[in-house]
Design a protein around this motif. Structure first.
Motif, short mmCIF file in Angstrom:
data_model
loop_
_atom_site.label_atom_id
_atom_site.label_comp_id
_atom_site.label_asym_id
_atom_site.label_seq_id
_atom_site.Cartn_x
_atom_site.Cartn_y
_atom_site.Cartn_z
N ASN A 117 -15.69 -15.32 -18.14
CA ASN A 117 -15.92 -16.69 -18.59
C ASN A 117 -17.39 -16.83 -18.95
O ASN A 117 -18.22 -15.98 -18.59
CB ASN A 117 -15.51 -17.73 -17.53
N GLN A 127 -12.43 -19.55 -24.48
CA GLN A 127 -11.14 -19.94 -23.90
C GLN A 127 -10.01 -19.05 -24.41
O GLN A 127 -9.09 -18.71 -23.67
CB GLN A 127 -10.86 -21.41 -24.20
N GLN A 128 -10.09 -18.67 -25.67
CA GLN A 128 -9.07 -17.77 -26.21
C GLN A 128 -9.13 -16.41 -25.51
O GLN A 128 -8.09 -15.85 -25.13
CB GLN A 128 -9.29 -17.57 -27.72
N CYS A 169 -10.34 -15.87 -22.50
CA CYS A 169 -9.87 -16.08 -21.12
C CYS A 169 -8.35 -16.07 -21.06
O CYS A 169 -7.75 -15.48 -20.15
CB CYS A 169 -10.41 -17.40 -20.58
N GLY A 170 -7.72 -16.74 -22.03
CA GLY A 170 -6.26 -16.78 -22.06
C GLY A 170 -5.66 -15.40 -22.23
O GLY A 170 -4.68 -15.04 -21.56
N SER A 188 -6.31 -13.29 -19.04
CA SER A 188 -5.51 -13.80 -17.92
C SER A 188 -4.06 -13.36 -18.04
O SER A 188 -3.43 -12.96 -17.05
CB SER A 188 -5.59 -15.33 -17.87
N ARG A 228 -2.60 -19.58 -17.13
CA ARG A 228 -2.88 -20.68 -18.05
C ARG A 228 -4.39 -20.83 -18.16
O ARG A 228 -5.06 -21.24 -17.22
CB ARG A 228 -2.27 -22.00 -17.54
N GLY A 229 -4.91 -20.46 -19.32
CA GLY A 229 -6.35 -20.49 -19.52
C GLY A 229 -7.03 -19.53 -18.57
O GLY A 229 -6.70 -18.36 -18.50
N MET A 230 -8.03 -20.06 -17.80
CA MET A 230 -8.76 -19.21 -16.86
C MET A 230 -8.10 -19.14 -15.49
O MET A 230 -8.61 -18.46 -14.60
CB MET A 230 -10.20 -19.74 -16.70
#
Length: 519
Positions: free
Chosen positions: A375, A414-415, A417-418, A421, A504-506
């Motif tokens: 992140n 965020q992309q 991280c997704g 994850s 979901r996301g991070m």
């Protein structure tokens, strides 16, 4: 009756640790901490000057207390930390109801200042009791902001900050760390331990060297003793703190030195009962291979690095006075991942720094895409009083451009991280349980109790033990990934294995697959 103390903390982990140490000393003087400001006899704000938003919160809090002070004239109000150091006694002019100012370099004096303020009381005529120096905005003979009777000031001042010696620092602030106390009611499963104070980098956008002073490295045995005290009290994860932590290099009286890598080895070997050891924040330059080898070889050191890059363009990095190039940053990251392919890395970025062009911002976007950080903490540049940048550069990037660049970089991160994850789904990971997830509504939990009729039956029978209530818990992996799962609050502070079932996301979602590890 014991005096009640309300202490609110803003800013970084270093401030959190400072508050813990100060609170411990004040409790030893008989103060009782409270989470209700209106019930307090003493209100203290531990402040941050790195971001404008944090300062605005403090100004707001102090404004709210103006009327409270009129109604309770014996209320003691203190401002400590970086804002106290940077703003100095001008705070008294803006908020005459403030009684105590104490910078981060003088926190060892705070317990005596609070005690004296309570004993004399602002409603009783008294003279300033502690005023060793003035801050950087005032000269030593400046009397334009003379302390009001009853007020107390403890600030480092520009002169003392530059002339203070290592021995003097050890004799004062070191005592604050060494006096650390842990009570039976404290939550100590996770704890911070400082290994260095201050910073020598003088990045043009940053106030830290001016508010916390230059680097001072603590003696390694003092650090080990403090970690041992915490482990004996039940701590299971220690995070070592430093503004540029990998610069740790303590020089002993006989000429020997202890490097950061050696300190990591020494703590790891001295604390076999400590399951997790981590550290923040690292500086990209001068991170030695020896320190990376220590992380690789010591199984209980978490494979996680927080290494701010700040920008993806060499010209902007030079304006920031960061002291490295993009190539040097990516070279370090490559070395870290070569030693530990599973290492997790987080970073910081500033967008909209003066003169930043669209093309230079795009280079930051490209760097984030290449490095694929766990992140990134992304901030819009804002001029901070007391920094070099505010005097040297015109803040010429429009606010709407800063906002757009900030949102664009957040979207890229965020992309990533997704994607990373989702790659974790199906894996089993070890987590340290931190407690109830913030996603859980306490209001909903209260309603559930009503629906079950617990309150109605409270007079006839005892309520169920709240620690066994099933709820959504949050924990962190060794790589600092956030994981949510169902469990009882009794698991807080425990280490256990969970299997990731969704992402979901991070945030990862999981289900437990093992019992908590034994202490």
């Amino acid at each position: 009756m014991p005096k009640k103390l309300y202490l609110e903390t803003f800013g970084c982990q270093m401030n959190v640790l400072d508050s813990e140490l100060v609170l411990g000393q004040l409790r030893a003087q008989g103060f009782e901490s409270t989470e209700e400001r209106d019930q307090a006899d003493v209100v203290i704000y531990n402040t941050c000057s790195v971001r404008e938003h944090a300062e605005q919160k403090v100004w707001s809090r102090l404004g709210e207390l103006r009327e409270t002070k009129r109604e309770k004239p014996d209320l003691i109000i203190g401002v400590i930390g970086c804002m106290a150091e940077r703003e100095g006694k001008s705070i008294f002019q803006r908020f005459p109801h403030v009684d105590i100012l104490c910078g981060p370099g003088e926190l060892d004096k705070l317990p005596r200042m609070v005690h004296n303020a309570v004993v004399t009381s602002p409603s009783v005529v008294g003279e300033t009791l502690v005023s060793p120096s003035l801050n950087s905005r005032e000269t030593e003979d400046d009397t334009s902001v003379a302390p009001t009777k009853g007020r107390q000031v403890a600030l480092m001042g520009a002169t003392s900050r530059r002339s203070s010696t290592l021995a003097a620092a050890e004799d004062t602030l070191e005592l604050l760390d060494l006096s650390r106390s842990v009570s039976a009611s404290d939550e100590v499963s996770q704890a911070y331990v400082r290994i260095t104070r201050g910073c020598n980098k003088f990045c043009t956008y940053c106030v830290v060297p001016y508010t916390r002073g230059l680097e001072v490295h603590r003696p390694p045995q003092n650090i080990i003793d403090e970690v041992r005290k915490l482990v004996d009290a039940g701590t299971r994860e220690v995070t070592l703190l430093g503004q540029t932590i990998n610069h740790y290099n303590y020089r002993h009286g006989d000429g020997r030195t202890t490097s950061f890598a050696e300190l990591l080895y020494e703590i790891h070997e001295a604390m076999p009962d400590l399951p997790r050891l981590r550290f923040v924040t690292s500086f990209p330059r001068d991170f030695s291979d020896e320190a990376l080898q220590a992380m690789r070889d010591c199984k209980r050191i978490c494979r996680y690095l927080h290494v701010p890059a700040q920008h993806g363009n060499d010209r902007i990095l030079k304006l920031m006075n960061r002291g490295y190039t993009v190539a040097e940053y990516t070279d370090f990251l490559g070395r870290a991942r070569a030693y530990m392919p599973d290492i997790s890395v987080a970073s910081d970025f500033i967008v909209g720094f003066p003169t930043e062009t669209d093309a230079e911002f795009q280079q930051t976007m490209d760097l984030v895409k290449r490095c694929r950080f766990k992140n990134s903490f992304i901030f819009k540049y804002s001029p901070r009083p007391g920094t070099t940048a505010i005097d040297r550069f015109v803040d010429d990037v429009p606010e709407d451009v800063k906002r757009r660049r900030n949102n664009d970089l957040l979207a890229v991160q965020q992309q990533i991280c997704g994607e990373t994850s989702r790659e974790m789904i199906g894996q089993t990971v070890e987590v340290m349980v931190e407690g109830e997830s913030k996603l859980v509504s306490r209001h909903a939990a209260a309603l559930s109790r009503i629906e079950l009729g617990w309150e109605k039956r409270a007079e006839q029978q005892a309520l169920p033990d709240d620690s066994e209530r099933q709820t959504q818990l949050v924990g962190r992996t060794r790589g600092d990934l956030v994981v949510c799962f169902q469990g009882s609050l009794s698991l807080k502070g425990q280490i256990l294995d969970v299997q990731v079932t969704d992402a979901r996301g991070m945030t990862l979602f999981a289900q437990p697959v093992s019992e908590p590890a034994l202490a």
